[in-house]
Motif scaffolding. Structure first.
Motif, PDB file in Angstrom:
ATOM      1  N   THR A 172      56.194 -41.708  62.421  1.00 39.16           N
ATOM      2  CA  THR A 172      55.352 -41.066  63.424  1.00 39.16           C
ATOM      3  C   THR A 172      56.103 -40.882  64.735  1.00 39.16           C
ATOM      4  O   THR A 172      55.919 -39.873  65.434  1.00 39.16           O
ATOM      5  N   ALA A 173      56.949 -41.839  65.092  1.00 35.98           N
ATOM      6  CA  ALA A 173      57.775 -41.690  66.289  1.00 35.98           C
ATOM      7  C   ALA A 173      58.698 -40.473  66.167  1.00 35.98           C
ATOM      8  O   ALA A 173      58.850 -39.690  67.119  1.00 35.98           O
ATOM      9  N   PHE A 199      58.690 -37.187  68.461  1.00 34.49           N
ATOM     10  CA  PHE A 199      59.946 -36.965  69.189  1.00 34.49           C
ATOM     11  C   PHE A 199      60.581 -35.623  68.809  1.00 34.49           C
ATOM     12  O   PHE A 199      60.839 -34.773  69.666  1.00 34.49           O
ATOM     13  N   GLY A 234      53.744 -45.700  66.989  1.00 37.97           N
ATOM     14  CA  GLY A 234      54.889 -44.820  66.761  1.00 37.97           C
ATOM     15  C   GLY A 234      54.816 -43.559  67.600  1.00 37.97           C
ATOM     16  O   GLY A 234      55.824 -43.115  68.172  1.00 37.97           O
ATOM     17  N   ILE A 285      55.744 -44.445  71.171  1.00 36.26           N
ATOM     18  CA  ILE A 285      57.188 -44.664  71.324  1.00 36.26           C
ATOM     19  C   ILE A 285      57.947 -43.346  71.258  1.00 36.26           C
ATOM     20  O   ILE A 285      58.873 -43.102  72.034  1.00 36.26           O
ATOM     21  N   GLY A 286      57.543 -42.485  70.342  1.00 35.72           N
ATOM     22  CA  GLY A 286      58.237 -41.209  70.177  1.00 35.72           C
ATOM     23  C   GLY A 286      58.186 -40.345  71.426  1.00 35.72           C
ATOM     24  O   GLY A 286      59.204 -39.778  71.852  1.00 35.72           O
ATOM     25  N   TYR A 287      57.006 -40.251  72.041  1.00 39.90           N
ATOM     26  CA  TYR A 287      56.903 -39.425  73.246  1.00 39.90           C
ATOM     27  C   TYR A 287      57.591 -40.093  74.430  1.00 39.90           C
ATOM     28  O   TYR A 287      58.193 -39.418  75.269  1.00 39.90           O
TER      29      TYR A 287
END
Length: 277
Positions: free
Chosen positions: A47-48, A52, A123, A126-128
């Motif tokens: 998901t990250a 991203f 996730g 964290i990704g954004y």
């Protein structure tokens, strides 16, 4: 000394060499526990990466050229890559709506659905956050009313129309998932990443200009949280989750069938091979 005058040498065997153990073996971790941890990490990382890479492909301003087709097709390619990486680990749900459908479809337990949900939300966050840390500020903070990748409904349609659009396109996604999970389709999983990627691209191309074609609460919530912009946020929870519940129940009740043809064919083949007396 042997009988023929040759000298024999006796080689003493030492203890067998020990096989190096992994860190999980040293911790004496159960296989089921390890599988749950791996599934959590797969959903977290997957998901990250979705947020991203997907949102990075949506960067558009005076310095970076982009268009609607490129943005939407990029999301499909990102989904394809992540499913190829983590589909065999956790199923690569990457989406609370897909996880809800999997629970209703009896593909996962309620406890694991909760684990998936936490991993997906974390996730996405964290990704954004990683995106904001690595790309220029003018690529994230836009001149318009909303920043990069914040999903909102187009000004010319109402919130309920946007919710209906999200409901329908998420339903198509859930029907695609249920078709893959159908026992009759168990032998045709080699091209699943490609099929899912193209399905996401198609839905995003058609509906992206109206609602952003999120179909995913985790994908929409992370940018909204980082930018403190929660306009129309409820749409991206109500539409996808309601659609996941309805469509998975419909497919499971009406369309799903167990595989019985192979057993029947095997019995008929066995009867044909029995010689007549």
């Amino acid at each position: 000394m042997s009988a023929n005058g040759t000298q024999t040498i006796k080689i003493e065997e030492g203890p067998p060499a020990s096989i190096p153990k992994s860190c999980f073996d040293k911790l004496k971790m159960k296989v089921s526990t390890l599988d749950k941890i791996c599934s959590f990490l797969a959903e977290l990382i997957g998901t990250a990466l979705l947020v991203f890479l997907g949102c990075m492909g949506c960067v558009k301003n005076d310095s970076y050229e982009n268009n609607h087709f490129q943005m939407t097709f990029n999301f499909g390619l990102v989904v394809m890559i992540i499913i190829q990486c983590f589909g065999c680990v956790s199923g690569a749900h990457l989406n609370p709506a897909v996880t809800l459908a999997a629970y209703i479809y009896n593909m996962t337990s309620l406890a694991m659905a909760g684990v998936y949900f936490v991993a997906q939300m974390l996730g996405g966050f964290i990704g954004y956050g990683l995106l904001k840390a690595l790309i220029p500020i003018n690529a994230v903070t836009l001149n318009g009313p909303h920043n990069l990748c914040v999903t909102t409904v187009h000004a010319e349609i109402s919130a309920w129309q946007g919710c209906a659009i999200e409901f329908i396109i998420t339903g198509v996604l859930i029907f695609t998932c249920c078709g893959v999970w159908d026992p009759r389709n168990s032998k045709f999983h080699d091209s699943v990443p490609i099929r899912f990627g193209l399905a996401i691209s198609c839905l995003a191309i058609t509906a992206g200009q109206f609602t952003g074609a999120s179909m995913n609460p985790a994908r929409s919530f992370a940018p909204s949280l980082w930018n403190s912009d929660f306009q129309d946020q409820w749409i991206y929870w109500v539409g996808p989750l309601a659609s996941a519940a309805v469509c998975s129940i419909v497919y499971k009740t009406i369309f799903r069938r167990e595989v019985v043809e192979e057993k029947v064919n095997n019995k008929l083949r066995a009867m044909e091979e029995v010689p007549l007396s």
